[in-house]
Structures are given as C-alpha cells and as structure tokens.
Design an enzyme around this catalytic site. Structure first.
Site, PDB file in Angstrom:
ATOM      1  N   LYS A  78     -32.159  12.462  16.703  1.00 10.16           N
ATOM      2  CA  LYS A  78     -33.372  12.787  17.456  1.00 10.16           C
ATOM      3  C   LYS A  78     -33.274  12.274  18.890  1.00 10.16           C
ATOM      4  O   LYS A  78     -32.742  11.174  19.130  1.00 10.16           O
ATOM      5  CB  LYS A  78     -34.578  12.167  16.746  1.00 10.16           C
ATOM      6  CG  LYS A  78     -35.935  12.510  17.344  1.00 10.16           C
ATOM      7  CD  LYS A  78     -37.031  11.854  16.522  1.00 10.16           C
ATOM      8  CE  LYS A  78     -38.418  12.161  17.027  1.00 10.16           C
ATOM      9  NZ  LYS A  78     -39.464  11.500  16.202  1.00 10.16           N
ATOM     10  N   SER A 154     -43.004  13.980  14.201  1.00 12.75           N
ATOM     11  CA  SER A 154     -42.377  14.333  15.453  1.00 12.75           C
ATOM     12  C   SER A 154     -40.870  14.551  15.348  1.00 12.75           C
ATOM     13  O   SER A 154     -40.227  14.951  16.303  1.00 12.75           O
ATOM     14  CB  SER A 154     -42.640  13.216  16.483  1.00 12.75           C
ATOM     15  OG  SER A 154     -42.045  11.992  16.064  1.00 12.75           O
ATOM     16  N   SER A 178     -43.635  10.570  11.063  1.00 12.29           N
ATOM     17  CA  SER A 178     -42.815  11.522  11.796  1.00 12.29           C
ATOM     18  C   SER A 178     -41.488  11.891  11.145  1.00 12.29           C
ATOM     19  O   SER A 178     -40.849  12.851  11.572  1.00 12.29           O
ATOM     20  CB  SER A 178     -42.549  11.002  13.213  1.00 12.29           C
ATOM     21  OG  SER A 178     -43.724  11.048  13.972  1.00 12.29           O
TER      22      SER A 178
END
Length: 469
Positions: A78, A154, A178
């Site tokens: 990420k 997220s 997330s």
C-alpha cells in the site's frame, strides 16, 4: 498461470522447478496490464525492479538457497509505507514526489529481506482516511467482483489487486477497519494483528489505532506473511518482541472445543438481512464442526464518538504540517475531518483515550469467558463506487457503516476478515474473528477452520484471471 495459485502453491512449485519466480512475476505483470485499467488497484508498477527481483529469486531457488518461505512471490504494498526508490504519496496531491526516497519502512524492509518480489504500490484514499478507496491523486478504485462497486478501503487497492490475481500478496494499513473492510468486500483474507505486532515507521499520526496487516487469498498465506512481518524494529518503540513460534505452524492448531461468542450486531449495529443470514449460516457450520458457540454481545455501547475524536485529531495533527494552501487541494471529506479535529481540546483527547482504555479492559474481561468473538466483518455488501457512504443511506461518514471494525482498533486486539459467502447479486461477505491481545495465532487458527468448513476456491478469488484470459 501464476494468478490462479496461492503464495504457498507458488513456493511449492518453485521448489520442484515446475514454475519459476520469473514466470510468476511475468504472469502478475500481465494481469496488471490486462485488468488494472478497469479496477485501478495500482498507483505505481515497476516491472523492471520486479523482474530483477524475480531473477535473483530464481537463482536462489535453482541453487537450493531460498531466503524465506515466500521467496519470489509477487507482492504489492500500500502506498502508505515508505519504499526506497519509489515515492510514497499517500493518495495526496500535496506531497512532493520530487524528493529523495531513501528509506524503507519496516514492512518494506522485511519483504525485501525475505525475497518477496515487489510489483509496485497500491492505491489509498488520501492519508488512508476513510473506508473506501478514492483520492484526488489516483481516482476511484473498484471492486473486481463488480467494477461498479467499491473495493472498500482504505486498503482497497491491495484487496482489489489480490482478488483480481494481480499479485498473490499485499500489505495494508488498518486504523479503523482498513484491512478488514476491503478484504470483506473483495472476498479475500485480511488480518489486523495485535497492535505493535508489525512495526510501523514513521509513527502513524493516528497513533494507537494504527496497525499494518497482511492480505492474501488464504489464511495460510496470511500466516506466512505474518511470520515475515512480525519482527521488531528499533524505529517503532511500540513494537512487540519477536514471536516465540511460527504462525505458519500455529494456524493448524485444533480449535474445536474452544468457546466462541457470536454477536450478530454487537448490541447496536444494523446489518443487511442477507449479510446477517450468510454470517449466521457460517457460524452454525462452525458450531457443527466442534466450536462451542454461544450468542453473546460484549456489552459495550457504540464507541464511535470517542473514535471520531481520536481519528480526527490525528488527521488534524498530520494535516497541520502540510504546505499552505493544502486546504483547497485535499479531499473535501478529509478537509471536513481536519476541521473537526481542530475543534477538540487536549481534555477531549484524554477523555477519548480513557474510553479507549476502558473498552480494552471490558474486552479483556469478556475474553476470560470466550476465546474468540465472531461478528460480521461489515454489515453491508459493497456499494456503489465513488461514494464515502452508501447512496441514499442517510449516513454522513464512513464509520457509520463500519460499526464492527473500529472498536477493535481502539482495543488493539487481533481481528481477521475471512470469506463467509456471496450475496445473490454476486458480492462477497466477510466474517470477522476477534481474539484477546497477543492471540494472533488463535485468530488465524479459527479463521483456518472457517476456510476448511466452507472452502473458498482460489479460482473464484482470482476472478479477473478468468475474465482477462
């Protein structure tokens, strides 16, 4: 070829010479080229670096000297983690990409040290602030099961990449759900381990809420990743000591006969009827398999107000360091959180911290009676992409539809989302398993039992491989 295999299966094929890391990496790169235009899971792909790493891994396997259980497995990370040589823009147009990028986060460093092949970086909402994945920098990330729907967030880019076969593994962050939210929406496995189990650097402005977590297609692969990532790093003063045993072995622990509480609503959450039915069916199957299940709520009221204080003050503290004029460039929803966070005092923050501690104590007592707590991971299926909340829901912010996730960031407990089934419209549903702090091995073992009683074929996960081939 490679996109249809788990990381464990890839490594087994490497050991016999049936496949090579170069072949697997080339397959992952082809999948990205074919599918990511629609899904938008990656914000950076570096084929040259990936193939260079794959060739080095191939040499190690050929010589019989792999440097880890996941050597040569195509992996993404990420875009919240520092990566030497690659910019870390965190979904923001306010971060200058033209600066030295010379430091690896602990997560990135451990992946490199264990020979994993880094394909690139996955999308995030700006500063990972919400439960869906879209940002002013990278646009909207979509769900591979239905691209008109959100992948969640997220860590939505990571979940979408794994679900669509664009790399076998990924690492996300989880400050309020997330990792687990997009894992549930995209039909993969996502673990938020005990706080400090995976070191973070630099320290997250969201402080004790923040965790890093592995994401994969199977529980075994998540356990293997945790073995790689769960090592201390001197840059994180909250990092835990190295685990005593291996998670890849602990995942096979026999959990039949243990006591599990099933809380379908936590006593306050609204749940979509189809999601509720799917989760309850899986819980009944766990009981039939030998887990001792009792329906019981933990006994706390919705801690959203305290979570909002902790979350928004963290965001405000971070955004206060941004260049002048950033207010006009950031995600409007993030600006709202920024403004909210600036309204709270130190006393408000300390009161919220006290509520967080009290919640942790309550859950500690709860786990003296129950080994694990089982809930839905998210109370609704994925909704239309491009929205923070489901359209026409009357909700105003993402925590309103994620009541099962953020409480366990506040308590710092390990929690995992594992696939439980599919709605009639073809969208995945996740089941959440929560354990006491430091019981990551137990949470993984119960998740493994779910996987065994309700198989979730990889061919269903890497759905894009069938559509793109």
């Amino acid at each position: 070829m490679g996109t249809l295999l788990t990381a464990s299966e890839l490594v087994a094929a490497y050991s016999t010479g049936e496949l090579s890391p170069v072949e697997a990496t080339e397959a992952a790169l082809r999948a990205i080229e074919e599918r990511d235009r629609e899904v938008n899971a990656y914000c950076l792909v570096d084929a040259e670096v990936a193939l260079e790493g794959a060739k080095a891994s191939e040499t190690r396997w050929r010589e019989g000297n792999p440097i880890g259980w996941l050597d040569g497995v195509p992996t993404s990370i990420k875009d919240m983690f520092l990566t030497q040589g690659w910019p870390t823009l965190r979904g923001s147009t306010c971060i200058d990409p033209d600066q030295p990028w010379e430091v690896d986060s602990p997560v990135t460093a451990r992946l490199r040290e264990n020979g994993l092949v880094l394909l690139g970086k996955t999308t995030t909402p700006e500063l990972a602030w919400k439960g869906v994945t879209d940002s002013p920098l990278t646009g909207v990330t979509r769900n591979p099961w239905n691209p008109s729907m959100t992948a969640g967030g997220s860590s939505g880019g990571s979940a979408a990449a794994v679900a669509a076969g664009m790399g076998e593994l990924s690492v996300g962050t989880d400050g309020g759900g997330s990792v687990r939210i997009p894992a549930a929406f995209c039909g993969i496995v996502g673990l938020k381990p005990t706080h400090g189990r995976i070191p973070l650097y630099p320290a997250s402005p969201f402080g004790p809420l923040s965790h890093a977590g592995p994401m994969a297609r199977t529980v075994d692969d998540v356990a293997l990743m945790l073995d790689v990532l769960a090592l201390p790093d001197h840059r994180d003063p909250a990092a835990l000591p190295a685990p005593v045993g291996s998670y890849r072995e602990a995942v096979r622990r026999d959990v039949r006969g243990l006591n599990a509480a099933f809380s379908p609503t936590l006593g306050y959450a609204k749940v979509d009827p189809e999601v509720a039915r799917i989760v309850r069916s899986t819980v009944n199957a766990l009981a039939d398999a030998g887990l001792r299940v009792e329906e019981s709520d933990p006994g706390f009221t919705d801690p959203k107000e305290a979570f909002d204080v902790l979350w928004s003050t963290g965001a405000a503290q971070w955004l206060n360091t941004f260049p002048p004029g950033s207010e006009e460039k950031i995600d409007p929803g993030l600006r709202r959180v920024w403004e909210q966070g600036k309204t709270y005092s130190a006393a408000d923050y300390l009161a919220a911290t006290g509520e967080r501690a009290a919640l942790g104590i309550l859950m500690g007592e709860f786990h003296t009676r129950f080994d694990v707590l089982i809930t839905p991971a998210v109370g609704i299926p994925a909704f239309e992409a491009g929205y923070e909340v489901p359209p026409d829901s009357g909700m105003s912010s993402w925590p309103e539809w994620t009541p099962f996730t953020y409480p366990f960031n506040m308590t710092q407990q390990p929690a995992i989302s594992v696939p439980a089934g599919i709605t009639e419209s073809g969208l995945p549903v996740g089941l959440q398993i929560v354990g006491p702090r430091h019981s990551d091995d137990l949470v993984l073992a119960v998740a493994k039992l779910v996987e065994e009683i309700q198989p979730w074929p990889v061919s269903r996960l890497a759905i894009g491989s069938q559509q793109g081939s």
